[in-house]
Design a protein around this motif. Structure first.
Motif, PDB file in Angstrom:
ATOM      1  N   LYS A   1       0.829  -1.193   0.000  1.00 28.99           N
ATOM      2  CA  LYS A   1       0.000   0.000   0.000  1.00 28.99           C
ATOM      3  C   LYS A   1       0.870   1.252   0.000  1.00 28.99           C
ATOM      4  CE  LYS A   1      -3.901  -2.061   2.493  1.00 28.99           C
ATOM      5  NZ  LYS A   1      -4.755  -1.979   3.703  1.00 28.99           N
TER       6      LYS A   1
ATOM      7  N   LEU B   1      -1.005   6.796   3.283  1.00 31.46           N
ATOM      8  CA  LEU B   1      -2.278   7.498   3.223  1.00 31.46           C
ATOM      9  C   LEU B   1      -2.052   9.009   3.206  1.00 31.46           C
ATOM     10  CD1 LEU B   1      -4.357   5.399   5.793  1.00 31.46           C
ATOM     11  CD2 LEU B   1      -4.486   5.328   3.287  1.00 31.46           C
TER      12      LEU B   1
ATOM     13  N   GLU C   1      -5.039  15.729  -2.636  1.00 33.80           N
ATOM     14  CA  GLU C   1      -5.375  15.269  -3.975  1.00 33.80           C
ATOM     15  C   GLU C   1      -4.475  15.994  -4.966  1.00 33.80           C
ATOM     16  OE1 GLU C   1      -7.235  12.857  -4.910  1.00 33.80           O
ATOM     17  OE2 GLU C   1      -8.115  12.358  -2.970  1.00 33.80           O
TER      18      GLU C   1
ATOM     19  N   LYS D   1       0.051   3.661  -8.262  1.00 32.82           N
ATOM     20  CA  LYS D   1      -0.712   3.443  -7.032  1.00 32.82           C
ATOM     21  C   LYS D   1      -1.357   4.733  -6.536  1.00 32.82           C
ATOM     22  CE  LYS D   1       1.840  -0.529  -5.229  1.00 32.82           C
ATOM     23  NZ  LYS D   1       2.708  -0.996  -4.129  1.00 32.82           N
TER      24      LYS D   1
ATOM     25  N   LYS E   1      -4.308   5.433  -8.709  1.00 28.55           N
ATOM     26  CA  LYS E   1      -5.430   4.545  -8.419  1.00 28.55           C
ATOM     27  C   LYS E   1      -6.133   4.941  -7.124  1.00 28.55           C
ATOM     28  CE  LYS E   1      -6.590  -0.352  -8.028  1.00 28.55           C
ATOM     29  NZ  LYS E   1      -6.060  -1.756  -8.050  1.00 28.55           N
ATOM     30  N   ALA E   2      -5.351   5.405  -6.138  1.00 27.56           N
ATOM     31  CA  ALA E   2      -5.919   5.760  -4.834  1.00 27.56           C
ATOM     32  C   ALA E   2      -6.589   7.131  -4.830  1.00 27.56           C
ATOM     33  CB  ALA E   2      -4.828   5.728  -3.769  1.00 27.56           C
ATOM     34  N   SER E   3      -6.334   7.917  -5.873  1.00 26.61           N
ATOM     35  CA  SER E   3      -6.876   9.282  -5.902  1.00 26.61           C
ATOM     36  C   SER E   3      -8.396   9.265  -6.098  1.00 26.61           C
ATOM     37  CB  SER E   3      -6.215  10.070  -7.033  1.00 26.61           C
ATOM     38  OG  SER E   3      -6.794  11.345  -7.144  1.00 26.61           O
ATOM     39  N   LYS E   4      -9.070  10.180  -5.413  1.00 20.84           N
ATOM     40  CA  LYS E   4     -10.519  10.298  -5.535  1.00 20.84           C
ATOM     41  C   LYS E   4     -10.909  11.200  -6.699  1.00 20.84           C
ATOM     42  CE  LYS E   4     -10.998   9.770  -0.532  1.00 20.84           C
ATOM     43  NZ  LYS E   4     -11.394  10.429   0.742  1.00 20.84           N
TER      44      LYS E   4
END
Length: 313
Positions: free
Chosen positions: A52, A55, A59, A76, A79-82
């Motif tokens: 992972k 955190l 953004e 990664k 992919k984790a971005s909102k």
């Protein structure tokens, strides 16, 4: 624009990304956050592909980096971005090329990228552009070391340095080594500096020196670079002054770096030291100059312009 810069701790990679971000910031307002990939073994790196990412509540509009250890992290973070985050690779990833929104790649690596439309090419290496008038009193020498492209014959290199010093004895010569330069070669350079008051050696691991590589290379009127140092060749060509490369035998004539350097020499875009066979069987050194009035390379400016055009579509 919020940018996340993923770094691998390698100077050659980070300098290219930095000059690109600096150039972009001249046109738009940017906020840059840095994330350094922890150093690891190959085994840990492969395991890290599935680990992972840290955190974060931030953004980013862009996630960018250069070097193999950065590319999986870039994807990664995307992919984790909102929000819609663009993943940009500088240089060519070995895997998942189609998952990047953009790849900024040197043209000599074009054979690695086929059947894709997410690539912007540039020539050679990205370097800070300087259009300042060079200082006629300053000379610059940059050395690499053992490499897979050229034979780094230390005795041969030292003879060429001595030759250049003899041609321009009134200049102050700054000699920069690299992490690949051997201890034996460094010792020879120190001896050379003791014998010549106008020679200053600047070691890559000297954190206490106030001599700036970027300032010297941009102000030097004459530059001599070892052929294995592709990044330094293009840094030299991105500022005014005459640039030459050492005479060095290639290990593989069908090598992308060798071909690129040969193209620069054959087109007169860079000068070189040559050895001529004399009738007596002896060899004589001479300078093969680059063409007069060569334009300063501005690959980073061209790339930044193309990148901003693409982002604005």
């Amino acid at each position: 624009m919020n940018i996340l810069w993923v770094k691998d701790g390698k100077v050659g990679h980070e300098k290219q990304v930095k000059v690109l971000l600096d150039e972009i910031s001249k046109s738009i307002e940017v906020s840059i956050t840095e994330y350094v990939v922890p150093p690891s073994s190959i085994k840990k790196f492969l395991l890290n592909l599935f680990n992972k990412i840290p955190l974060t509540d931030d953004e980013f509009d862009i996630v960018i980096g250069a070097g193999h250890s950065t590319y999986s992290k870039i994807l990664k973070f995307k992919k984790a971005s909102k929000t819609k985050t663009l993943a940009i690779a500088v240089l060519v990833p070995s895997f998942f090329k189609d998952r990047f929104d953009l790849i900024c790649a040197p043209s000599h690596d074009s054979y690695k990228i086929k059947d894709t439309n997410n690539v912007i090419f540039f020539e050679g290496s990205l370097a800070k552009v300087s259009d300042s008038k060079p200082n006629s009193d300053i000379g610059f020498i940059a050395l690499g070391g053992q490499n897979k492209h050229y034979e780094f014959n230390e005795s041969h290199i030292l003879k060429q340095i001595t030759y250049m010093l003899s041609l321009y004895p009134s200049k102050t010569w700054y000699v920069f080594n690299s992490r690949r330069t051997s201890k034996q070669m460094n010792d020879h350079l120190c001896s050379l500096a003791k014998e010549n008051d106008n020679v200053l050696i600047v070691f890559s691991d000297d954190n206490n020196t106030d001599i700036s590589f970027d300032e010297v290379i941009s102000s030097a009127s004459l530059k001599l670079i070892s052929k294995d140092s592709m990044n330094m060749v293009y840094e030299a060509l991105s500022s005014k002054g005459k640039t030459y490369v050492f005479d060095m035998d290639s290990k593989n004539k069908d090598n992308k770096i060798v071909n690129q350097i040969n193209r620069l020499i054959n087109n007169g875009e860079i000068g070189s030291i040559e050895y001529l066979n004399m009738s007596s069987g002896l060899k004589k050194m001479q300078l093969k100059p680059q063409k007069e009035f060569n334009e300063v390379y501005a690959e980073v400016e061209k790339l930044a312009y193309k990148l901003l055009q693409t982002l604005n579509k």
